[in-house]
Structure formats: structure tokens, C-alpha cells
Motif scaffolding. Structure first.
Motif, PDB file in Angstrom:
ATOM      1  N   THR A 131      28.265  36.801  54.602  1.00 35.69           N
ATOM      2  CA  THR A 131      28.941  37.646  55.582  1.00 35.69           C
ATOM      3  C   THR A 131      30.444  37.417  55.520  1.00 35.69           C
ATOM      4  O   THR A 131      31.232  38.363  55.547  1.00 35.69           O
ATOM      5  CB  THR A 131      28.413  37.347  57.001  1.00 35.69           C
ATOM      6  N   ALA A 132      30.843  36.151  55.397  1.00 30.82           N
ATOM      7  CA  ALA A 132      32.276  35.844  55.337  1.00 30.82           C
ATOM      8  C   ALA A 132      32.909  36.417  54.074  1.00 30.82           C
ATOM      9  O   ALA A 132      34.090  36.752  54.061  1.00 30.82           O
ATOM     10  CB  ALA A 132      32.497  34.337  55.393  1.00 30.82           C
ATOM     11  N   MET A 133      32.106  36.546  52.995  1.00 33.57           N
ATOM     12  CA  MET A 133      32.640  37.113  51.753  1.00 33.57           C
ATOM     13  C   MET A 133      32.586  38.637  51.762  1.00 33.57           C
ATOM     14  O   MET A 133      32.886  39.269  50.744  1.00 33.57           O
ATOM     15  CB  MET A 133      31.867  36.577  50.545  1.00 33.57           C
ATOM     16  N   ASN A 134      32.177  39.234  52.890  1.00 36.33           N
ATOM     17  CA  ASN A 134      32.119  40.700  53.011  1.00 36.33           C
ATOM     18  C   ASN A 134      31.209  41.344  51.980  1.00 36.33           C
ATOM     19  O   ASN A 134      31.537  42.387  51.416  1.00 36.33           O
ATOM     20  CB  ASN A 134      33.512  41.318  52.869  1.00 36.33           C
ATOM     21  N   VAL A 135      30.070  40.716  51.721  1.00 35.62           N
ATOM     22  CA  VAL A 135      29.127  41.269  50.754  1.00 35.62           C
ATOM     23  C   VAL A 135      28.312  42.377  51.440  1.00 35.62           C
ATOM     24  O   VAL A 135      27.839  42.198  52.549  1.00 35.62           O
ATOM     25  CB  VAL A 135      28.191  40.146  50.237  1.00 35.62           C
TER      26      VAL A 135
ATOM     27  N   ALA B  38      37.106  34.295  61.874  1.00 33.67           N
ATOM     28  CA  ALA B  38      36.561  34.756  60.600  1.00 33.67           C
ATOM     29  C   ALA B  38      35.838  36.091  60.747  1.00 33.67           C
ATOM     30  O   ALA B  38      35.427  36.685  59.769  1.00 33.67           O
ATOM     31  CB  ALA B  38      35.600  33.712  60.032  1.00 33.67           C
ATOM     32  N   LEU B  40      32.949  36.443  62.108  1.00 33.52           N
ATOM     33  CA  LEU B  40      31.500  36.256  61.986  1.00 33.52           C
ATOM     34  C   LEU B  40      30.802  36.512  63.311  1.00 33.52           C
ATOM     35  O   LEU B  40      29.601  36.671  63.364  1.00 33.52           O
ATOM     36  CB  LEU B  40      31.185  34.838  61.506  1.00 33.52           C
ATOM     37  N   ARG B  60      40.888  37.043  53.756  1.00 32.66           N
ATOM     38  CA  ARG B  60      40.681  35.960  54.717  1.00 32.66           C
ATOM     39  C   ARG B  60      39.422  35.236  54.283  1.00 32.66           C
ATOM     40  O   ARG B  60      38.438  35.858  53.890  1.00 32.66           O
ATOM     41  CB  ARG B  60      40.482  36.593  56.090  1.00 32.66           C
ATOM     42  N   ILE B  62      36.785  31.607  54.772  1.00 31.94           N
ATOM     43  CA  ILE B  62      36.426  30.471  55.613  1.00 31.94           C
ATOM     44  C   ILE B  62      35.586  29.491  54.799  1.00 31.94           C
ATOM     45  O   ILE B  62      34.806  29.879  53.939  1.00 31.94           O
ATOM     46  CB  ILE B  62      35.650  30.923  56.883  1.00 31.94           C
ATOM     47  N   PHE B  64      32.933  26.493  55.550  1.00 31.52           N
ATOM     48  CA  PHE B  64      32.161  25.929  56.648  1.00 31.52           C
ATOM     49  C   PHE B  64      32.051  24.411  56.514  1.00 31.52           C
ATOM     50  O   PHE B  64      32.239  23.851  55.442  1.00 31.52           O
ATOM     51  CB  PHE B  64      30.759  26.545  56.669  1.00 31.52           C
ATOM     52  N   ALA B  84      33.089  39.264  44.799  1.00 33.87           N
ATOM     53  CA  ALA B  84      33.082  39.740  46.188  1.00 33.87           C
ATOM     54  C   ALA B  84      34.503  40.065  46.654  1.00 33.87           C
ATOM     55  O   ALA B  84      34.719  40.942  47.479  1.00 33.87           O
ATOM     56  CB  ALA B  84      32.449  38.689  47.096  1.00 33.87           C
TER      57      ALA B  84
END
Lengths: 230, 221
Positions: A131-135, B38, B40, B60, B62, B64, B84
């Protein structure tokens, strides 16, 4: 041994009729497993990743379908494919294709349900990172299926093992026609009822051999996966 | 969050420059603050803006506290992040080499990521976060449970990244680390902002009683 008519004797002698039976069994079950994989893996992964109304029901349905008796699947496919049935015009009843359809219906829920569990576990671990990598959603599914590939091969082998060892559905929709739709399991059922136990036992041993090979393969794949993924 | 207030009336402006370091006891809301930044999770109420605009910057990344290693090689993990981030394929080989060298993992490109040691995994995760050359880099306890050598490698990388103009926002339990890296310090406790200020003054002359207690190593309850 001259005149040895047990399956081993025939197999050792390269008897064409028996080899055809083994070949057809493998062709039907491998085709069904391949089709079930094409349907079941994306389906299982999609159910793992999406949240929709009736999702819990879908999971229960898939799990329940794993336990449906093959004869019931055979009967259902028989009714669909019989001349007066909705798909009767294709003339598929009592053909190898009909057996592939029946086994695909049987194996798809197994592969879908096991894939869902595997992918869902992996998703719990990967969710934040991806999710953080915008996949995007499709890419997520592809990533999870690829990264779960070792477990999924085991899943496929489980599906194939079930298909190769079942008799209930293919004897109904295939008809156990000699030289056309006779497989190892249907031949065993027939020979046993005819009283030809030696042929039945011989075929049974061949079948066990195949199942042992499948499980050995599953083990090797699993070990390779562990060595790679830790 | 099922009715539990995790961050309460947190109003914080993070400017460009040296790293902003979030400190505070366990449960203070450091991780939640980073996850909000982030993108999320969405705040139940309130808003987060970037340069006055509500849209989250694309560049941007992150890292973890417990990064998940993709079941691929170290190089495969970086390739995935580069893809990605939309980096052109022809640049992959060069970038992977560069990133591995940056975090001191040269020569480990083909090693399965999950076979790396804890410290190596943490450094690979940092390299992965840097793959898209982020303008904002969020780090949640980047060196928790690492030995001093591995901690130093990561701190050096953070310093280098910040020096190149990326904004680093990180949390830490290690006050020494906050001193070493921090441009600004943010002290959180029970989801509230207790005190914030430049590191130089925060550590020498904290303005609040709570900050004095926390810096003295006493329990903040």
C-alpha cells in the motif's frame, strides 16, 4: 511371465490398452487441474484481497464445495450435458471432455479455497508495504500469487491428487467406455465388480505410485521454497 | 480505531531541513502519526496537508519498524520498489547497484531477502524505501534492536539522504539517536503533543516539566 494379465505384467510388457488407460487418466486429471488453476488461483486471490458484501458467504461456499461428493458433481454435470439438458447440444456426454469438466468443477473450489488462505496470510504481511508503494489492485494480486508460488504449487498438486484418485464423477459422465473414457479409477471399479481382482490391484498399485510421486514432488517444492523464502 | 482516541488534537507543522524526530513513551502515537503521514490511514477527524495542499506527494516512502521482506532476492526487492516508483527499466541495474552500495549490502543482490540477517534486512528495507528517490522519507524506529555497527550504517544513510534535501520524519526510542540526527524534536505522549522545538534547545533547555522528566529518563505517566 508369459500370459501374465495383471496390470504390472501388462505394464512391463507395454500393453497399449493399459498404457492408454494410464495416459487418459493423466490427461484428464492434468487438464482439469490446469483449468481449475486458471480459474481458482485468481478467484481465491481476489476473494483474499477484496472486501465485498457476501464475502464470508463466498468463503463458506468455497470451503463447503471442497467437500461435495464427486458423485454429486458427476450427477450435476450428467444432467447438464445429457441430451435433454441445457448443454446437451454440445454432445459432450460420455467423452473425455465431459470428464475434464466434471473434475474441473471438483478441483476449482479446492484450489480457490487453499489459494485464498495462502494469499490472505501473505497479504497480512505485505499489506502495509504494498500500500505504501502505491501498488495497484491487479499488481497486488500478481505479486502475492508470485510470492506464494511455492505454496501454490503444493495446492495444485493437492488438487491433482484429488482429481487423479476420484472415480465418482468421471464414471457417471464418462461412462467407463473401453478405449475411450476408461481411466485407472473407473477400470478398478469395473474390474473389481467383475471379479478380476488382479488387474484391479495392479492398477491400484500404479495409482498409488503416481500419488506417491506427486507427494514427493510436493515435498521437494516445499523444501525448495523454504530454502529460498526462509 | 473502535472508539479509542490514539492521536488527540495533534497539531504539528513539519518544515523542510534536518530530520524531524518523534520521541515519546510506548503508546504515545509515534507510529500512528507516521502512518497517517504515509497515507496508510485516514484521520477520523482533522486533516493533513502537504505544502498547504491536501494531495499526498507521490514521492513519499515509509520504512516500517518490522519491514516485510518480499519473497525475492535482495535485488528483486529493490527491482520491485523501482518498478512501483515508475523508474525506467533501463536504469534498474545501475540503481540497484547504487542502493546496495549506499546501505553497505554490496554483493548480496542475489541473496534471498528473507535469508538476510536482521540488520541486513533493515538496511535492505531502507534501500527499498529510497528506491523512488523520495522527497519525504518516513522511518518508524529504523534501528530498533540493531547492534551499534548496523545502527551507525543506517544513521549515516539517513544523514546523507537528509543532506541531499529529502525531508526525513522518524520515530525513535533512542534519545541519543534523536540528539545525533534530529533537527527538530517532537515529544508525544498519549497521543498529544507535549513539546516541540529545535533539537539544540529541546535537549538543553526543555520548556515543559514533562519533557524534563522524559529527558531525565524518568517514567512519563
Amino acid at each position: 511371465m508369459p500370459g501374465d494379465t495383471s496390470a504390472f505384467g501388462l505394464l512391463l510388457a507395454g500393453d497399449p490398452a493399459l498404457l492408454a488407460i494410464v495416459r487418459l487418466s493423466l490427461a484428464v486429471s492434468l487438464s482439469a487441474t490446469a483449468l481449475a488453476a486458471v480459474i481458482g488461483i485468481p478467484l481465491g486471490a481476489a476473494v483474499a484481497l477484496t472486501r465485498f458484501r457476501g464475502r464470508e458467504g463466498m468463503i463458506v461456499f468455497l470451503n463447503a464445495m471442497m467437500g461435495v461428493p464427486p458423485v454429486v458433481i458427476g450427477l450435476t454435470v450428467f444432467l447438464l450435458l445429457s441430451r435433454s439438458g441445457p448443454l446437451g447440444s454440445f454432445g459432450l456426454l460420455f467423452t473425455p471432455q465431459a470428464m475434464i469438466v466434471a473434475q474441473t468443477i471438483m478441483v476449482t473450489p479446492i484450489i480457490a479455497a487453499l489459494t485464498r488462505q495462502t494469499v490472505e496470510d501473505l497479504w497480512a504481511e505485505y499489506r502495509d508495504e504494498l500500500t505504501a508503494m502505491n501498488v495497484g489492485p491487479l499488481r497486488k494480486i500478481a505479486t502475492l500469487v508470485w510470492d506464494a508460488r511455492f505454496s501454490l504449487v503444493t495446492t495444485l498438486l493437492a488438487g491433482f491428487g484429488r482429481a487423479a484418485s476420484e472415480v465418482g464423477s468421471i464414471i457417471i459422465v464418462g461412462g467407463n467406455i473401453e478405449g475411450f473414457t476408461r481411466t485407472m479409477t473407473t477400470a478398478i471399479a469395473l474390474e473389481t465388480s467383475k471379479g478380476d481382482l488382479s488387474l484391479a490391484i495392479g492398477l491400484g498399485i500404479v495409482l498409488i505410485g503416481i500419488v506417491v510421486i506427486i507427494n514427493a514432488l510436493a515435498w521437494v517444492v516445499r523444501r525448495a521454497g523454504e530454502a529460498y523464502a526462509g | 480505531m473502535r472508539g479509542v482516541t490514539i492521536l488527540d488534537r495533534l497539531s504539528l507543522t513539519v518544515g523542510a531541513g534536518a530530520p524531524t524526530v518523534l520521541i515519546g513513551p510506548n503508546g504515545a502515537g509515534k507510529t500512528t502519526a507516521l502512518r497517517l503521514m504515509a497515507g496508510l490511514m485516514a484521520p477520523t477527524s482533522g486533516r493533513i496537508t502537504w505544502g498547504g495542499r491536501p494531495d499526498v506527494p507521490a514521492r513519499r516512502a515509509i520504512m516500517f519498524q518490522k519491514p516485510a521482506m518480499l519473497r525475492r532476492s535482495a535485488g528483486g526487492n529493490l527491482r520491485y520498489a523501482l518498478n512501483a516508483a515508475g523508474i525506467p527499466r533501463r536504469d534498474y541495474a545501475g540503481r540497484i547497484h547504487e542502493l546496495l552500495a549506499l546501505v553497505g549490502l554490496d554483493g548480496l543482490e542475489r541473496r534471498p531477502a528473507r535469508r538476510l540477517s536482521g540488520g541486513e534486512q533493515q538496511r535492505l528495507a531502507l534501500a527499498r524505501a529510497l528506491a523512488g528517490d523520495p522527497a519525504v522519507l518516513l522511518l518508524d524506529e529504523p534501528t530498533a534492536s540493531l547492534d551499534p555497527a548496523a545502527t551507525k550504517t543506517i544513521e549515516d544513510v539517513i544523514r546523507a539522504v537528509a543532506a541531499k534535501g529529502a525531508k526525513v520524519v522518524m520515530s525513535t526510542h533512542d534519545l541519543g539517536q534523536a540528539r545525533r540526527l534530529g533537527g527538530d524534536i517532537v515529544l508525544l505522549h498519549r497521543g498529544r503533543l507535549l513539546e516541540t522545538g529545535p533539537a539544540a534547545t529541546f535537549f538543553t533547555s526543555p520548556q515543559t516539566e514533562a519533557a524534563r522528566i522524559f529527558l531525565a529518563g524518568d517514567l512519563l505517566v
